[in-house]
Design an enzyme around this catalytic site. Structure first.
Site, PDB file in Angstrom:
ATOM      1  N   HIS A  17       0.946  -1.295   0.057  1.00 29.71           N
ATOM      2  CA  HIS A  17      -0.019  -0.024   0.040  1.00 29.71           C
ATOM      3  C   HIS A  17       0.836   1.241  -0.020  1.00 29.71           C
ATOM      4  O   HIS A  17       0.707   2.389  -0.857  1.00 29.71           O
ATOM      5  CB  HIS A  17      -0.899  -0.153   1.217  1.00 29.71           C
ATOM      6  CG  HIS A  17      -1.854  -1.243   1.297  1.00 29.71           C
ATOM      7  ND1 HIS A  17      -2.062  -1.840   2.510  1.00 29.71           N
ATOM      8  CD2 HIS A  17      -2.747  -1.652   0.466  1.00 29.71           C
ATOM      9  CE1 HIS A  17      -2.952  -2.867   2.329  1.00 29.71           C
ATOM     10  NE2 HIS A  17      -3.327  -2.452   1.183  1.00 29.71           N
ATOM     11  N   LYS A  41     -16.509  -7.341   4.818  1.00 28.52           N
ATOM     12  CA  LYS A  41     -15.221  -7.933   5.624  1.00 28.52           C
ATOM     13  C   LYS A  41     -15.365  -7.590   7.128  1.00 28.52           C
ATOM     14  O   LYS A  41     -16.127  -6.757   7.661  1.00 28.52           O
ATOM     15  CB  LYS A  41     -14.011  -7.460   5.127  1.00 28.52           C
ATOM     16  CG  LYS A  41     -13.519  -7.728   3.750  1.00 28.52           C
ATOM     17  CD  LYS A  41     -12.350  -7.210   3.439  1.00 28.52           C
ATOM     18  CE  LYS A  41     -11.951  -7.552   2.001  1.00 28.52           C
ATOM     19  NZ  LYS A  41     -10.341  -6.689   1.533  1.00 28.52           N
ATOM     20  N   ARG A  90      -1.854  -6.155  -7.447  1.00 29.95           N
ATOM     21  CA  ARG A  90      -0.800  -7.266  -7.398  1.00 29.95           C
ATOM     22  C   ARG A  90      -0.751  -8.136  -8.482  1.00 29.95           C
ATOM     23  O   ARG A  90       0.611  -8.707  -8.918  1.00 29.95           O
ATOM     24  CB  ARG A  90      -1.033  -7.824  -6.143  1.00 29.95           C
ATOM     25  CG  ARG A  90      -0.806  -7.109  -4.903  1.00 29.95           C
ATOM     26  CD  ARG A  90      -1.319  -7.765  -3.631  1.00 29.95           C
ATOM     27  NE  ARG A  90      -2.781  -8.059  -3.849  1.00 29.95           N
ATOM     28  CZ  ARG A  90      -3.684  -7.866  -2.873  1.00 29.95           C
ATOM     29  NH1 ARG A  90      -3.191  -8.186  -1.555  1.00 29.95           N
ATOM     30  NH2 ARG A  90      -4.777  -8.445  -2.996  1.00 29.95           N
ATOM     31  N   SER A 127      -2.982  -8.254   3.194  1.00 25.39           N
ATOM     32  CA  SER A 127      -3.317  -7.961   4.541  1.00 25.39           C
ATOM     33  C   SER A 127      -3.842  -9.349   5.267  1.00 25.39           C
ATOM     34  O   SER A 127      -3.686  -9.659   6.303  1.00 25.39           O
ATOM     35  CB  SER A 127      -4.475  -6.808   4.771  1.00 25.39           C
ATOM     36  OG  SER A 127      -4.016  -5.726   4.211  1.00 25.39           O
TER      37      SER A 127
HETATM   38  O1  PNS Z   1     -10.139  -4.219  -1.290  1.00 26.99           O
HETATM   39  P1  PNS Z   1     -10.335  -3.440  -0.019  1.00 26.99           P
HETATM   40  O2  PNS Z   1      -9.178  -2.986   0.555  1.00 26.99           O
HETATM   41  O3  PNS Z   1     -11.088  -4.173   1.075  1.00 26.99           O
HETATM   42  O4  PNS Z   1     -11.453  -2.474  -0.670  1.00 26.99           O
HETATM   43  C1  PNS Z   1     -12.293  -1.844   0.212  1.00 26.99           C
HETATM   44  C2  PNS Z   1     -13.095  -0.843  -0.994  1.00 26.99           C
HETATM   45  C3  PNS Z   1     -14.264  -0.275   0.123  1.00 26.99           C
HETATM   46  C4  PNS Z   1     -12.254   0.376  -0.973  1.00 26.99           C
HETATM   47  C5  PNS Z   1     -13.308  -1.432  -2.245  1.00 26.99           C
HETATM   48  O5  PNS Z   1     -14.413  -2.358  -1.861  1.00 26.99           O
HETATM   49  C6  PNS Z   1     -13.985  -0.278  -3.239  1.00 26.99           C
HETATM   50  O6  PNS Z   1     -13.496   0.323  -3.736  1.00 26.99           O
HETATM   51  N1  PNS Z   1     -15.197  -0.649  -3.278  1.00 26.99           N
HETATM   52  C7  PNS Z   1     -16.125   0.144  -4.211  1.00 26.99           C
HETATM   53  C8  PNS Z   1     -17.694   0.308  -3.847  1.00 26.99           C
HETATM   54  C9  PNS Z   1     -17.629   0.767  -2.670  1.00 26.99           C
HETATM   55  O7  PNS Z   1     -18.036   2.290  -2.579  1.00 26.99           O
HETATM   56  N2  PNS Z   1     -17.777   0.251  -1.618  1.00 26.99           N
HETATM   57  C10 PNS Z   1     -18.122   0.993  -0.278  1.00 26.99           C
HETATM   58  C11 PNS Z   1     -18.517   0.421   0.930  1.00 26.99           C
HETATM   59  S1  PNS Z   1     -20.261  -0.089   0.356  1.00 26.99           S
END
Ligand code: PNS
Length: 168
Positions: A17, A41, A90, A127
């Site tokens: 990151h 998650k 990745r 992670s």
């Molecule tokens: O892969 P990660 O790190 O768990 O990413 C989390 C997140 C929220 C950044 C990713 O899932 C994303 O970009 N989602 C897009 C849709 C959105 O806006 N989700 C927000 C929570 S509903």
């Protein structure tokens, strides 16, 4: 003014990151790194904890700020007037989901997503696996894979003498 939003769960933030942030900080006037609540998650660290760790990990950058957010990434992008969402990739396996999210986010907001490829030395970092190895008692060896503030927190939780030492 070019503003990048780097959203993620960051549970926890790691050196892969950090490499994405470093690159974005070189190419954008301002970078906002946001720990976003992902309803899909169950996190190890609370959103507040992740925000605090981000702040400590990103102190070295003049043009990078951090925060947390509960809501849609495109809403935050609008709020901070981001000119792009930046995400790390990745491997090809990351692409399928990320491409769909990028297209959906573009359709809903008109905001572009830029992908940054991981360097070969960091492309294995995830992670999810950091947490598995920490739980399995290998927390000391993770220190070279995460920024020092995250290494300290993992030690507190899973290191010798902690409640969860070698708890897997
Ligand atoms: O892969 P990660 O790190 O768990 O990413 C989390 C997140 C929220 C950044 C990713 O899932 C994303 O970009 N989602 C897009 C849709 C959105 O806006 N989700 C927000 C929570 S509903």
């Amino acid at each position: 003014m070019k503003v990048a939003l780097i959203p993620g769960s960051f549970d926890p933030f790691h050196n892969g990151h950090l490499a994405v942030v470093r690159l974005a900080a070189r190419h954008f006037d301002k970078v906002v790194v946001a720990a976003v609540r992902n309803p899909g998650k169950e996190p190890l660290f609370s959103l507040e904890d992740r925000e605090l760790m981000l702040k400590e990990c990103l102190e070295e950058f003049d043009n990078v700020t951090s925060r947390s957010f509960s809501g849609l990434v495109v809403e935050l992008a609008g709020e901070i007037r981001a000119t792009a969402i930046v995400k790390g990739l990745r491997a090809v396996s990351d692409l399928e989901n990320e491409l769909q999210m990028a297209q959906m986010n573009y359709r809903m907001s008109g905001i572009d997503t830029l992908f940054v490829p991981a360097t070969s030395s960091e492309s294995f970092l995830a992670s999810k696996y950091l947490k598995e190895f920490a739980r399995g008692g290998r927390v000391a060896e993770l220190a070279s894979m995460v920024p020092p503030p995250v290494a300290r927190r993992l030690q507190e939780i899973y290191g010798p003498g902690s409640d969860k030492e070698g708890s897997s």
